[in-house]
Design a protein around this motif. Structure first.
Motif, PDB file in Angstrom:
ATOM      1  N   UNK A   1      -2.776  -0.155  36.023  1.00  0.00           N
ATOM      2  CA  UNK A   1      -1.459  -0.153  35.393  1.00  0.00           C
ATOM      3  C   UNK A   1      -0.943   1.247  35.190  1.00  0.00           C
ATOM      4  N   UNK A   2       0.375   1.353  35.025  1.00  0.00           N
ATOM      5  CA  UNK A   2       1.021   2.656  34.851  1.00  0.00           C
ATOM      6  C   UNK A   2       2.137   2.534  33.840  1.00  0.00           C
ATOM      7  N   UNK A   3       2.268   3.552  32.996  1.00  0.00           N
ATOM      8  CA  UNK A   3       3.358   3.549  32.026  1.00  0.00           C
ATOM      9  C   UNK A   3       3.907   4.933  31.805  1.00  0.00           C
TER      10      UNK A   3
ATOM     11  N   UNK B   1       0.750   7.456  31.518  1.00  0.00           N
ATOM     12  CA  UNK B   1      -0.547   6.802  31.364  1.00  0.00           C
ATOM     13  C   UNK B   1      -0.914   6.021  32.615  1.00  0.00           C
ATOM     14  N   UNK B   2      -2.178   6.148  33.039  1.00  0.00           N
ATOM     15  CA  UNK B   2      -2.758   5.318  34.087  1.00  0.00           C
ATOM     16  C   UNK B   2      -3.869   4.499  33.449  1.00  0.00           C
TER      17      UNK B   2
ATOM     18  N   UNK C   1      -1.159  -4.727  26.241  1.00  0.00           N
ATOM     19  CA  UNK C   1      -1.864  -3.522  25.796  1.00  0.00           C
ATOM     20  C   UNK C   1      -1.612  -2.321  26.693  1.00  0.00           C
ATOM     21  N   UNK C   2      -0.591  -2.413  27.543  1.00  0.00           N
ATOM     22  CA  UNK C   2      -0.247  -1.259  28.372  1.00  0.00           C
ATOM     23  C   UNK C   2       0.208  -0.091  27.520  1.00  0.00           C
ATOM     24  N   UNK C   3       0.090   1.098  28.084  1.00  0.00           N
ATOM     25  CA  UNK C   3       0.477   2.324  27.384  1.00  0.00           C
ATOM     26  C   UNK C   3       1.465   3.126  28.235  1.00  0.00           C
TER      27      UNK C   3
ATOM     28  N   UNK D   1      -1.773  -7.076  19.598  1.00  0.00           N
ATOM     29  CA  UNK D   1      -2.757  -7.099  20.681  1.00  0.00           C
ATOM     30  C   UNK D   1      -4.160  -7.183  20.095  1.00  0.00           C
ATOM     31  N   UNK D   2      -5.136  -7.298  20.972  1.00  0.00           N
ATOM     32  CA  UNK D   2      -6.544  -7.231  20.535  1.00  0.00           C
ATOM     33  C   UNK D   2      -7.206  -5.970  21.078  1.00  0.00           C
TER      34      UNK D   2
END
Length: 635
Positions: A35-37, A48-49, A60-62, A98-99
């Motif tokens: 994921x990427x943000x 963020x990667x 929970x992505x950043x 989120x958890x």
């Protein structure tokens, strides 16, 4: 486990573009392929990667922004006690979406600020932006398990998990921090908060960098606190080791994806497998690597024994010289700085095999630093005791020692200088050879910026401690963080694999700082307390066999398969024209090594890595951000 990067133009309020942040994170895609943000807000930009480990959902992505206010977190690592912290915050009224451990850290920082750092147990590097207070934090974990680099600019600050991300923002190319060449040649790495790239620095372990009201400050929030005034006795330290180790492994088994163990067959990694078994982990997956160069480079028989004892799903991988050579360019690229940790290359291939089955792996890294596993500690302790003999006795004995060959002559030399002047770390090598190798200009620079001046602050911090404590503290602050953990992080992340190190739970270091040194080494037995603590779980054949480590057959390869390759690189005009070293001395080293008269593989490896690093990062003539990006992406 992830990669982070960002820009904060606090000096000029210049807006940060999404494209700049994307350039920074694109070159570390392997750190987080899941994921990427990107977050930008005026003069602040975060990237963020993501490698998904805890709460694998997109929620929970950043970068992650709190639903309570304008606070944003960009985070790499794991905080293992996040469930306990989440429970405490929930009792205080915090609601979680989120958890993940990410949200727990975010909300803890929002409520408690930097005092929250005392509660974190884990490996981490993160950026925290509080828009309401116009304050910014860069934080690195206590031991420096996770990397964090930064560069001050005319506009503010840039930061990242890896140096190559910062290089995407360079317009003039990179230059060498020549003041650290002597440190590198002394140790094989840069034991400093600076790097071999001019202007690029590391956030030191156990520190946070804060920018508030336009002012940048660097603050230490943790260190080992030495207090050996109370001897609790051998049984206490054995029991404490067992309790701490079980809890550390239990915490580090928290994962929403499959995990395994790097198993060498030595005490430390075998102990991790044994403890996982005790904790009831089923179908433990273990992974070993070796060289097909004889028993000196192959511990697989011991790994197989542990695998059989605990019924693990075991995978072995054998390295070849051709694979070693083929991976060298990528090794230099992934490490960013020149680091002569040859075992990193075999670790990379093992990580690739491991990634086929699991996403998280535990290892025994750090136990030697905590419990005193290096033979040089005992050797120099004997020298320290010899120094206490009457001066007249040493005046008589030392001339005799100097007639008995180089080894005994070295003993005499060491007895005439302080520990601080003789010990610069477990990887330090003989000074005279280095001086012969240097050009006149490099000798002058080494006189000004020599290795002992670089290491002086660490000795000053623990000046009142015994010799072994001084040496271990130095290695924890240098060899461990700037060599071993760099190897572990870069090579595992290059394979998109998370590596966890239970023995570097900070509580072990706090125990070591209070445990009398006599319990680390007893007689000729190193890591005495740790081995006694593991006796209920491991056979004595594993616990008390001679320490082997994981050597790489460089000496053999440099005489055989890689002989011409090494010669052509370090004797090239390009290398020699840098003006660091004497042509005749390098030629002499090669001749002596190739003929078998002397083993110079260590210094030859240092010269090779340094030259390959120059070619990868300094000689590229990069003129645009696009070219930077293209040159740094994995081959």
């Amino acid at each position: 486990m992830c990669g982070i990067a960002g820009i904060y133009n606090y000096k000029t309020n210049l807006a940060v573009s999404n494209s700049a942040i994307k350039d920074m994170i694109s070159v570390i895609n392997y750190r987080g392929p899941d994921g990427e943000g990107v977050f930008t807000s005026g003069h602040m930009g975060l990237g963020h990667k993501r490698l998904t480990i805890i709460d694998t959902s997109e929620r929970s992505n950043q970068p992650m922004t709190s639903h309570y206010g304008p606070q944003t977190l960009c985070y790499n690592g794991e905080v293992y006690n996040y469930l306990e912290l989440a429970n405490q915050l929930s009792k205080q009224g915090t609601k979680f979406r989120t958890s993940s451990d990410t949200e727990v850290i975010l909300e803890l920082l929002r409520k408690e600020g930097v005092s929250a750092l005392d509660k974190l147990n884990g490996m981490y590097a993160f950026a925290y932006w509080d828009d309401a207070k116009n304050s910014f934090l860069l934080v690195r974990d206590r031991l420096g398990i996770k990397p964090l680099f930064y560069k001050e600019t005319e506009n503010g600050i840039q930061f990242a998990s890896e140096i190559k991300s910062l290089l995407t923002q360079e317009t003039q190319g990179s230059s060498v921090n020549r003041a650290l060449i002597d440190s590198y040649m002394s140790l094989g790495y840069s034991p400093s908060d600076e790097t071999l790239f001019s202007g690029i620095k590391k956030v030191p372990p156990g520190h946070y960098l804060e920018i508030k009201e336009g002012k940048l400050t660097l603050t230490k929030y943790w260190d080992m606190e030495f207090d050996k005034s109370i001897d609790m006795g051998e049984k206490h330290y054995i029991k404490e080791t067992q309790v701490l180790f079980e809890d550390a492994v239990k915490l580090q088994l928290r994962s929403d994806v499959p995990l395994g163990v790097f198993l060498s067959g030595g005490v430390d990694s075998s102990a991790v497998v044994a403890m996982m078994h005790k904790l009831g982990v089923k179908d433990i997956k273990t992974f070993s690597v070796a060289w097909d160069y004889g028993s000196d480079f192959d511990e697989t028989q011991y790994a197989r024994k542990i695998s059989k004892q605990f019924n693990t799903d075991h995978t072995e991988y054998f390295m070849t010289a051709q694979e070693f050579k083929d991976f060298l360019p990528q090794y230099i690229r992934h490490m960013d700085e020149p680091v002569t940790e040859a075992a990193a290359i075999s670790l990379y291939y093992l990580a690739l095999k491991t990634k086929e089955k699991v996403t998280v792996v535990l290892s025994g890294e750090g136990a030697d630093e905590v419990y005193g596993g290096y033979s040089i500690y005992k050797y120099l302790e004997v020298i320290e005791k010899y120094k206490k003999l009457p001066g007249l006795v040493r005046k008589i004995v030392n001339p005799i020692l100097r007639t008995m060959g180089d080894k005994f002559s070295k003993y005499a030399d060491l007895s005439e200088v302080s520990l601080e002047e003789s010990y610069a770390g477990v990887s330090f090598y003989e000074q005279n050879q280095k001086r012969r190798l240097y050009s006149d200009s490099l000798k002058d620079e080494a006189n000004t910026h020599n290795i002992f001046k670089t290491l002086s602050p660490y000795y000053q911090y623990c000046h009142a401690q015994d010799a072994q404590s001084k040496m271990q503290y130095l290695d924890i602050k240098t060899w461990l963080v700037d060599d071993l953990l760099v190897k572990a992080d870069r090579m595992s992340m290059a394979a998109s694999l998370e590596l966890r190190v239970p023995f570097l739970d900070h509580r072990f270091l706090e125990l070591a700082a209070t445990m009398p040194s006599k319990y680390r080494n007893k007689g000729y037995q190193s890591k005495y307390i740790l081995k006694k603590a593991m006796e209920p779980y491991l056979d004595k054949e594993i616990l008390y066999r001679k320490k082997q480590g994981f050597p790489t057959p460089l000496a053999i390869m440099f005489q055989g398969e890689l002989k011409d390759y090494v010669h052509d690189i370090i004797m090239s005009e390009l290398a020699l024209d840098r003006g660091y070293f004497n042509r005749s001395e390098i030629s002499k080293l090669l001749d002596q090594h190739n003929s078998g008269k002397q083993d110079h593989h260590k210094v030859l490896w240092q010269l090779l890595v340094l030259e390959l690093w120059h070619r990868e990062y300094i000689d590229t003539g990069i003129k645009s951000k696009t070219d930077v990006k293209a040159s740094l992406l994995p081959a």
